[in-house]
Design an enzyme around this catalytic site. Structure first.
Site, short mmCIF file in Angstrom:
data_model
loop_
_atom_site.label_atom_id
_atom_site.label_comp_id
_atom_site.label_asym_id
_atom_site.label_seq_id
_atom_site.Cartn_x
_atom_site.Cartn_y
_atom_site.Cartn_z
N TYR A 41 0.85 -1.18 0.00
CA TYR A 41 0.00 0.00 0.00
C TYR A 41 0.89 1.24 0.00
CZ TYR A 41 -3.49 -3.40 1.69
OH TYR A 41 -4.31 -4.49 1.85
N HIS A 110 0.69 -12.11 1.62
CA HIS A 110 -0.40 -11.37 0.96
C HIS A 110 -1.10 -12.19 -0.12
CE1 HIS A 110 -1.56 -6.91 0.08
NE2 HIS A 110 -2.60 -7.69 0.02
N SER A 190 -12.85 -6.01 3.00
CA SER A 190 -13.95 -5.50 2.16
C SER A 190 -15.30 -6.04 2.59
CB SER A 190 -13.68 -5.82 0.69
OG SER A 190 -12.52 -5.17 0.23
N PRO A 191 -15.63 -5.99 3.89
CA PRO A 191 -16.92 -6.49 4.35
C PRO A 191 -18.09 -5.64 3.85
CG PRO A 191 -15.84 -5.33 6.12
CD PRO A 191 -14.83 -5.45 5.01
N ARG A 194 -16.40 -3.35 -0.86
CA ARG A 194 -15.58 -2.23 -1.37
C ARG A 194 -16.40 -0.95 -1.49
NH1 ARG A 194 -10.55 -3.97 -2.68
NH2 ARG A 194 -10.30 -6.18 -3.16
N GLY A 195 -17.26 -0.75 -0.51
CA GLY A 195 -18.05 0.47 -0.45
C GLY A 195 -19.40 0.37 -1.11
N SER A 198 -22.47 0.59 1.03
CA SER A 198 -22.77 1.87 1.66
C SER A 198 -23.90 2.59 0.93
CB SER A 198 -21.53 2.78 1.66
OG SER A 198 -21.22 3.20 0.34
#
Length: 312
Positions: A41, A110, A190-191, A194-195, A198
């Site tokens: 990252y 990873h 990413s529960p 990934r947005g 929302s």
């Protein structure tokens, strides 16, 4: 991941360091002391941010980081996965420096290096535990067979995989059952899809121009519209319970026995996410949710073809 940019990509929109650090500190105030990062990252920028945020309070946080995406000496991703013994050593020393700490609580591979036996990688990780540089080891996006091979070399504490109402492939593959059998924790990244869960994206163009999610099949064309219909049913259930759809999604992952790590870089969303830990879902609630998106529902691949090939 969203707290720092990634190469030339702002990932989840532009981030602000001061706000990101304030979010980490607010998380701690509310009981959220588990921080999950990775050397890729940035590369390295995210680890350095975490190191800065926890300075003077290292022992109060549980810090997890990941290695495996090969990063050269110039700090550039080679886009290869490297799980060789010497690279494990090189990676951990670099992460310790970036995090400004002398130990890492949880150190993950990873992605699986398919050209290197997992036993070799885990043996090298085990050596780090013996030296006190790492407390526990983990894997990410791996199959049951790989988990069993790794666990036979050194106890695996956690496996991190994408897991949400929109992504249940590890359930279909039996990974959840393997983890339960072996007593290994599941860390769900990413529960919130990934947005997507929302509800802030109602059409593909709602995503920022430089947002990497634009390249994901899940966010494209007809699949986007199908997923939107599923989301609307989830939103209605959340409204009936008087909570946000994101909170319902997080409560679901907890009820399924995982530790969700909903990424955010803003205090207001952090507070909303942590409040979801106090929500209890009944068996009927779980059954209703899973009837909206039954196991096996096609929601689109989580990555492009290249990314999908890297999942074990």
């Amino acid at each position: 991941m969203g707290m720092t940019g990634f190469m030339d990509n702002d990932m989840y929109g532009r981030a602000d360091e001061a706000e990101a650090i304030a979010t980490i500190h607010r998380s701690f105030e509310l009981g959220g002391n588990f921080l999950d990062t990775a050397d890729m990252y940035g590369p390295f920028l995210n680890e350095r941010l975490v190191g800065k945020a926890i300075q003077g309070q290292r022992d109060r946080y549980i810090v997890a980081t990941k290695f495996g995406w090969e990063i050269d000496d110039a700090g550039k991703l080679t886009w290869a996965i490297n799980g060789k013994k010497d690279y494990v050593r090189k990676s951990v020393e670099r992460s310790l420096k970036n995090l400004n700490t002398d130990y890492i609580d949880l150190y993950y591979l990873h992605r699986l290096d398919k050209s290197t036996p997992i036993e070799e990688t885990v043996e090298a990780m085990s050596a780090l535990v013996k030296e006190g540089k790492v407390k526990y080891i983990g894997l990410s996006e791996v199959s049951s067979a790989t988990i069993r091979k790794a666990h036979a070399v050194h106890p695996v504490t956690a496996v991190q995989s994408e897991y949400s109402l929109f992504e249940r492939s590890i359930e279909e593959a039996g990974v959840n059952g393997t983890l339960h059998e072996l007593g290994i924790g599941l860390v769900a990244y990413s529960p919130l899809g990934r947005g997507f869960l929302s509800g802030q994206f109602r059409k593909p163009d709602d995503l920022p121009e430089n947002d990497f999610r634009r390249g994901m099949p899940r966010y494209q064309g007809e699949q986007f519209q199908k997923n939107l219909e599923l989301l609307q049913a989830i939103e209605q259930m959340a409204a009936d319970k008087g909570i946000a759809s994101t909170q319902l999604a997080i409560a679901w992952t907890i009820a399924k026995g995982s530790l969700p790590i909903p990424g955010t870089k803003r205090v207001k969303y952090l507070e909303q996410n942590i409040a979801a830990t106090s929500i209890t879902l009944t068996r009927d609630d779980l059954a209703k949710l899973e009837s909206i998106i039954p196991l096996g529902t096609e929601t689109g691949n989580a990555y492009d073809d290249f990314g999908m090939q890297l999942i074990d």
